[in-house]
Motif scaffolding. Structure first.
Motif, mmCIF file in Angstrom:
data_model
loop_
_atom_site.group_PDB
_atom_site.id
_atom_site.type_symbol
_atom_site.label_atom_id
_atom_site.label_comp_id
_atom_site.label_asym_id
_atom_site.label_seq_id
_atom_site.Cartn_x
_atom_site.Cartn_y
_atom_site.Cartn_z
ATOM 1 N N LYS A 60 30.238 -56.610 -15.784
ATOM 2 C CA LYS A 60 29.751 -57.472 -14.699
ATOM 3 C C LYS A 60 29.337 -56.623 -13.494
ATOM 4 O O LYS A 60 28.265 -56.824 -12.925
ATOM 5 N N TYR A 61 30.181 -55.666 -13.137
ATOM 6 C CA TYR A 61 29.880 -54.797 -11.997
ATOM 7 C C TYR A 61 28.561 -54.050 -12.217
ATOM 8 O O TYR A 61 27.699 -54.009 -11.337
ATOM 9 N N MET A 62 28.398 -53.472 -13.398
ATOM 10 C CA MET A 62 27.193 -52.690 -13.683
ATOM 11 C C MET A 62 25.945 -53.574 -13.707
ATOM 12 O O MET A 62 24.909 -53.209 -13.156
ATOM 13 N N LEU A 63 26.042 -54.728 -14.335
ATOM 14 C CA LEU A 63 24.897 -55.632 -14.364
ATOM 15 C C LEU A 63 24.543 -56.105 -12.958
ATOM 16 O O LEU A 63 23.366 -56.175 -12.597
ATOM 17 N N ASP A 64 25.561 -56.433 -12.173
ATOM 18 C CA ASP A 64 25.322 -56.927 -10.808
ATOM 19 C C ASP A 64 24.707 -55.866 -9.906
ATOM 20 O O ASP A 64 23.919 -56.191 -9.018
ATOM 21 N N THR A 65 25.066 -54.603 -10.115
ATOM 22 C CA THR A 65 24.535 -53.550 -9.246
ATOM 23 C C THR A 65 23.260 -52.930 -9.820
ATOM 24 O O THR A 65 22.245 -52.846 -9.134
ATOM 25 N N MET A 66 23.285 -52.533 -11.087
ATOM 26 C CA MET A 66 22.141 -51.837 -11.685
ATOM 27 C C MET A 66 20.947 -52.755 -11.949
ATOM 28 O O MET A 66 19.811 -52.294 -12.050
ATOM 29 N N TYR A 67 21.219 -54.044 -12.077
ATOM 30 C CA TYR A 67 20.163 -54.999 -12.389
ATOM 31 C C TYR A 67 19.993 -56.055 -11.298
ATOM 32 O O TYR A 67 19.465 -57.129 -11.549
ATOM 33 N N SER A 68 20.421 -55.719 -10.097
ATOM 34 C CA SER A 68 20.187 -56.636 -8.978
ATOM 35 C C SER A 68 18.689 -56.676 -8.689
ATOM 36 O O SER A 68 17.951 -55.732 -9.004
ATOM 37 N N LYS A 69 18.264 -57.759 -8.083
ATOM 38 C CA LYS A 69 16.851 -57.880 -7.717
ATOM 39 C C LYS A 69 16.448 -56.727 -6.806
ATOM 40 O O LYS A 69 15.380 -56.131 -6.974
ATOM 41 N N TRP B 258 23.314 -56.431 -23.281
ATOM 42 C CA TRP B 258 24.569 -55.761 -22.929
ATOM 43 C C TRP B 258 25.770 -56.428 -23.570
ATOM 44 O O TRP B 258 26.715 -55.752 -23.961
ATOM 45 N N ARG B 259 25.756 -57.746 -23.654
ATOM 46 C CA ARG B 259 26.894 -58.443 -24.290
ATOM 47 C C ARG B 259 27.121 -57.912 -25.692
ATOM 48 O O ARG B 259 28.251 -57.784 -26.139
ATOM 49 N N ASN B 260 26.043 -57.610 -26.379
ATOM 50 C CA ASN B 260 26.140 -57.084 -27.738
ATOM 51 C C ASN B 260 26.459 -55.588 -27.746
ATOM 52 O O ASN B 260 27.336 -55.137 -28.469
ATOM 53 N N ALA B 261 25.754 -54.825 -26.929
ATOM 54 C CA ALA B 261 25.878 -53.361 -26.953
ATOM 55 C C ALA B 261 27.215 -52.858 -26.424
ATOM 56 O O ALA B 261 27.742 -51.855 -26.899
ATOM 57 N N TYR B 262 27.776 -53.545 -25.423
ATOM 58 C CA TYR B 262 28.943 -53.002 -24.729
ATOM 59 C C TYR B 262 30.218 -53.836 -24.839
ATOM 60 O O TYR B 262 31.225 -53.485 -24.238
ATOM 61 N N ALA B 263 30.196 -54.927 -25.584
ATOM 62 C CA ALA B 263 31.352 -55.828 -25.658
ATOM 63 C C ALA B 263 32.641 -55.102 -26.042
ATOM 64 O O ALA B 263 33.700 -55.415 -25.510
ATOM 65 N N GLU B 264 32.536 -54.140 -26.941
ATOM 66 C CA GLU B 264 33.735 -53.434 -27.402
ATOM 67 C C GLU B 264 33.916 -52.079 -26.722
ATOM 68 O O GLU B 264 34.845 -51.348 -27.055
ATOM 69 N N ILE B 265 33.031 -51.751 -25.791
ATOM 70 C CA ILE B 265 33.075 -50.452 -25.128
ATOM 71 C C ILE B 265 33.550 -50.570 -23.685
ATOM 72 O O ILE B 265 34.366 -49.777 -23.225
ATOM 73 N N LEU B 266 33.020 -51.553 -22.974
ATOM 74 C CA LEU B 266 33.325 -51.723 -21.552
ATOM 75 C C LEU B 266 34.142 -52.988 -21.324
ATOM 76 O O LEU B 266 33.985 -53.967 -22.049
ATOM 77 N N SER B 267 34.960 -52.959 -20.289
ATOM 78 C CA SER B 267 35.684 -54.168 -19.911
ATOM 79 C C SER B 267 34.684 -55.184 -19.363
ATOM 80 O O SER B 267 33.596 -54.823 -18.904
ATOM 81 N N LYS B 268 35.073 -56.446 -19.375
ATOM 82 C CA LYS B 268 34.209 -57.493 -18.809
ATOM 83 C C LYS B 268 33.952 -57.218 -17.339
ATOM 84 O O LYS B 268 32.848 -57.455 -16.839
ATOM 85 N N GLU B 269 34.958 -56.691 -16.649
ATOM 86 C CA GLU B 269 34.827 -56.403 -15.222
ATOM 87 C C GLU B 269 33.794 -55.292 -14.982
ATOM 88 O O GLU B 269 32.961 -55.397 -14.082
ATOM 89 N N GLN B 270 33.872 -54.235 -15.795
ATOM 90 C CA GLN B 270 32.913 -53.143 -15.622
ATOM 91 C C GLN B 270 31.509 -53.608 -15.992
ATOM 92 O O GLN B 270 30.538 -53.266 -15.308
#
Length: 165
Positions: free
Chosen positions: A36-45, A22-34
């Motif tokens: 983080k939010y998506m990774l924390d929710t969509m990829y939570s255990k 994601w750091r590579n795919a979305y760095a210029e597309i999404l804000s750091k906040e978004q």
């Protein structure tokens, strides 16, 4: 390259691969906040664990035997709609790009979808993600687009793509 069916024990590997890709795919597309939010929710255990409990949802780890490393993962759900599989997630870490792993992974998916009895694969791709061109090169076509509220005042602005097998 081989694809290895993921289990609960592989959740940390999936989470690590998601962050790296994601750091590579979305760095210029999404804000750091978004991001983080998506990774924390969509990829939570808990989220991935729920997917793994669904008998129609599968995760596979992309293992590169040459480098002896996990280079990405695939997450899809058979019978998402009538005769349709949803490709929820396919990500490769940046250093694995250009090795043909994406094409091989999609070919693997196509075979699994045919075995399931589904005849169509759908996916969402961010309108500004260069992966759209990759999907088009593999035969996917845009059939719609949408802006989806994902919570926390964030949205996903996506093309909806499909391929018929």
């Amino acid at each position: 390259m081989k694809l290895i069916k993921a289990t609960e024990e592989d959740i940390p590997v999936i989470q690590d691969l998601a962050k790296r890709s994601w750091r590579n795919a979305y760095a210029e597309i999404l804000s750091k906040e978004q991001m983080k939010y998506m990774l924390d929710t969509m990829y939570s255990k808990a989220e991935i664990s729920e997917h793994l409990k669904n008998p129609n949802y599968y995760y596979f780890l992309v293992f590169d035997e040459k480098s002896n490393s996990y280079d990405g993962f695939l997450g899809y759900e058979n019978h998402y709609e009538n005769q349709t599989t949803k490709l929820h997630r396919i990500y490769l870490v940046p250093e694995s790009k250009g090795k043909g792993l994406g094409k091989k992974t999609l070919n693997f998916l196509n075979e699994r979808v045919k075995e399931s009895g589904d005849a169509r694969i759908i996916l969402n791709v961010n309108k500004y993600n260069s992966a759209k061109k990759f999907y088009e090169s593999q035969g996917y076509k845009i059939y719609d687009e949408g802006v989806f509220d994902i919570g926390n005042d964030f949205v996903m602005d996506d093309y909806l793509m499909e391929i018929f097998l």
